[in-house]
Enzyme design. Structure first.
Site, PDB file in Angstrom:
ATOM      1  N   CYS A  79       0.825  -1.220   0.000  1.00  0.00           N
ATOM      2  CA  CYS A  79       0.000   0.000   0.000  1.00  0.00           C
ATOM      3  C   CYS A  79       0.860   1.271   0.000  1.00  0.00           C
ATOM      4  CB  CYS A  79      -1.017  -0.021   1.129  1.00  0.00           C
ATOM      5  SG  CYS A  79      -2.367  -1.118   0.696  1.00  0.00           S
ATOM      6  N   HIS A 167      -3.678  -5.730   1.064  1.00  0.00           N
ATOM      7  CA  HIS A 167      -3.071  -6.188   2.314  1.00  0.00           C
ATOM      8  C   HIS A 167      -3.024  -7.710   2.390  1.00  0.00           C
ATOM      9  CE1 HIS A 167      -2.555  -2.364   4.374  1.00  0.00           C
ATOM     10  NE2 HIS A 167      -3.637  -1.973   3.721  1.00  0.00           N
ATOM     11  N   GLU A 169      -1.625  -9.493   4.553  1.00  0.00           N
ATOM     12  CA  GLU A 169      -1.529  -9.975   5.942  1.00  0.00           C
ATOM     13  C   GLU A 169      -2.882 -10.215   6.601  1.00  0.00           C
ATOM     14  OE1 GLU A 169      -0.721  -7.080   4.740  1.00  0.00           O
ATOM     15  OE2 GLU A 169      -1.345  -5.432   6.008  1.00  0.00           O
TER      16      GLU A 169
END
Ligand code: XMP
Length: 509
Positions: A79, A167, A169
């Site tokens: 990001c 993202h 994660e």
């Protein structure tokens, strides 16, 4: 030194989650602020640039000298990290015109890219950004898009530098773990050898070197962190570790006796101190939550100091500090206001003149639990919910008396044992009961009653920073409410707390 991934933090709420995911791959990693990059030693195999609440277009937004990193080691920008790479080398980052929050699917995916091994077309990813990369610099190639985001991922030609605008994660990115594995293992060539056993061997060896034949004193709380830390130190120095477990009169029902037994079963050299009355005296008449925390903190130090002074030749203080307590946080919006002072029960003043040893300071809570299990610490300690240092004192609203503690211990024990019996304990991150400072009218038999109200709280969370109330089954809540009202004298009403954090907190005080 173990191979590691360096995570440079620009202040994203997800940075710690990236680190935990990398560690789940059995690869060690550390988080450092973007403006304090450590020396790039040989053990650092790759760099992840985190996200950020800032915009790369803002003046004074977090920045770093990317030239000093690019080409030297593999880089993955996530990001903000990706946008910074694009913007610095001549690309164009602008506010996005369409919504780029929430679920999206990778509609075009370069399956030949090392970043996407074992990932599928249409893979679901999680987006969360207000800016978007409109144009990439020369030599940057798009390797994934979604239906609305053209540059979902890019690679720099001729070097292992990647950027992604989603993202990996978070669990909503269903193949995010594959992507991180691809980066860490395929691209950075890490060997995935960082396991609990390796950590234990290395830590015990280091403790032996550091402490030598000195004596160590350590306060235990009954919680996971101090128990695992003490067990590691015990492996290194044996009888030279003396643990002190204080009964502050604010623990759960029978907790002192049960935990003391578990500690002895672990072979720890532990002194149990009954200081209940001292704490009740110190708390007398105090209703203010911060006042209670201070009184408890002060009393703990007095009791601990008294015990420690009975011991000879102690040079070290063991503490159960874990990684989230020591990560230097990047403050992008100014220092956050102190909402509650969290006193660490092991935090002792300098006048004790002891050197501090903190064997868990590189681990997250889940890592601590894994190490605990590898050390054969019983599940009743390793799997237990977090419990605040000031204990039941911050769950009894208003002043503290032994009678109120007794009522709450009974209520709490019915609730917690009920959760265990119904197999709900492990799906809850933390649970407890709160004794409210109000009475309400009830009726029992032919009698009108005017008794206390208790609230039950059960939350799901990852780290306690945010939390949501757990949707416990109505039947379960109904049974627990009945049991409490029938069995605990002085309580005639039970309510369930359905507030999330934020805006509420987990504890009521
Ligand atoms: P809050 O209430 O701030 O709690 O949402 C977040 C986590 O911190 C624990 N907590 C404490 N732990 N001393 C502690 O050691 C304290 O004073 C304290 N206050 C809250 C709380 O139980 C939850 O796990």
């Amino acid at each position: 030194m173990a191979e590691q991934i360096l995570i440079l933090d620009f202040g994203s709420q997800y940075t710690q989650l990236i680190a935990r995911r990398v560690r789940e791959l059995n690869v060690y990693c550390e988080i450092h602020p973007f403006n304090k990059i450590p020396t790039l030693t040989d053990d650092i195999k790759g760099i992840i640039l985190s996200g950020s609440p800032c915009s790369v277009r803002d003046e004074g937004s977090p920045d770093l000298d990317l030239d000093s990193l690019r080409g030297k080691l593999p880089i993955l920008g996530v990001c903000y990290g990706a946008q910074l790479l694009a913007q610095k080398y001549g690309g164009n980052v602008a506010p996005s015109e369409i919504r780029e929050y929430g679920r999206a699917n990778l509609s075009h995916l370069d399956t030949h890219s090392s970043l996407f091994v074992e990932m599928t077309h249409g893979s679901q990813v999680w987006m969360s950004h207000g800016d978007t990369i409109k144009e990439l610099p020369e030599g940057f190639d798009i390797i994934a898009s979604t239906s609305s985001v053209r540059v979902a991922a890019f690679k720099v030609e001729g070097e292992h530098t990647y950027g992604i605008q989603f993202h990996p994660e978070v669990t909503h990115s269903t193949e995010g773990k594959n992507l991180l594995r691809n980066f860490v293992v395929q691209i950075c060539d890490c060997n995935q050898e960082w396991t609990s056993d390796v950590f234990i061997d290395a830590t015990v060896e280091e403790l032996i070197q550091t402490i030598g034949k000195d004596r160590v004193v350590m306060g235990l709380s009954g919680g996971v962190d101090s128990s695992v830390a003490a067990t590691l130190i015990d492996r290194a120095v044996g009888e030279n570790l003396i643990c002190v477990f204080v009964d502050n009169g604010l623990l759960r029902k029978n907790e002192f006796e049960e935990v003391l037994e578990s500690y002895k079963g672990l072979g720890l050299n532990v002194i149990g101190v009954d200081a209940k009355q001292k704490f009740y005296d110190a708390l007398k008449g105090i209703s203010d939550p911060e006042g209670k925390r201070k009184a408890i903190g002060r009393t703990f130090i007095e009791v601990f100091d008294e015990e420690a002074h009975k011991l000879e030749g102690v040079k070290w203080l063991g503490q159960g500090t874990i990684y989230p307590d020591v990560i230097e946080s990047v403050s992008v919006n100014g220092p956050s206001a102190t909402i509650k002072s969290h006193h660490n029960v092991g935090g002792l003043p300098d006048f004790m003149n002891l050197k501090v040893v903190e064997p868990l300071k590189t681990l997250f809570k889940d890592g601590v639990r894994e190490v605990g299990r590898a050390l054969d610490i019983p599940e009743n300690i390793v799997g237990r919910h977090p419990f605040p240092g000031p204990g039941l004192a911050i769950r009894i609203l208003g002043d503290i008396t032994p009678e109120k503690v007794h009522i709450l211990q009974e209520v709490d024990s019915i609730f917690i044992n009920g959760l265990k019996e119904a197999n709900l304990y492990d799906i809850v991150w933390q649970a407890g009961a709160i004794l409210l400072p109000i009475q309400s009218v009830g009726v029992m038999g032919d009698e009108r009653t005017y008794e206390q109200v208790v609230a039950l709280r059960a939350v799901s969370s990852v780290d306690g920073m945010t939390a949501d109330w757990v949707h416990l089954p109505y039947e379960f809540l109904g049974k627990i409410s009945n049991d409490i009202i029938n069995r605990v004298k002085g309580v005639n009403r039970v309510v369930y707390d359905i507030s999330s954090k934020p805006p509420a907190t987990i504890e009521w005080e």
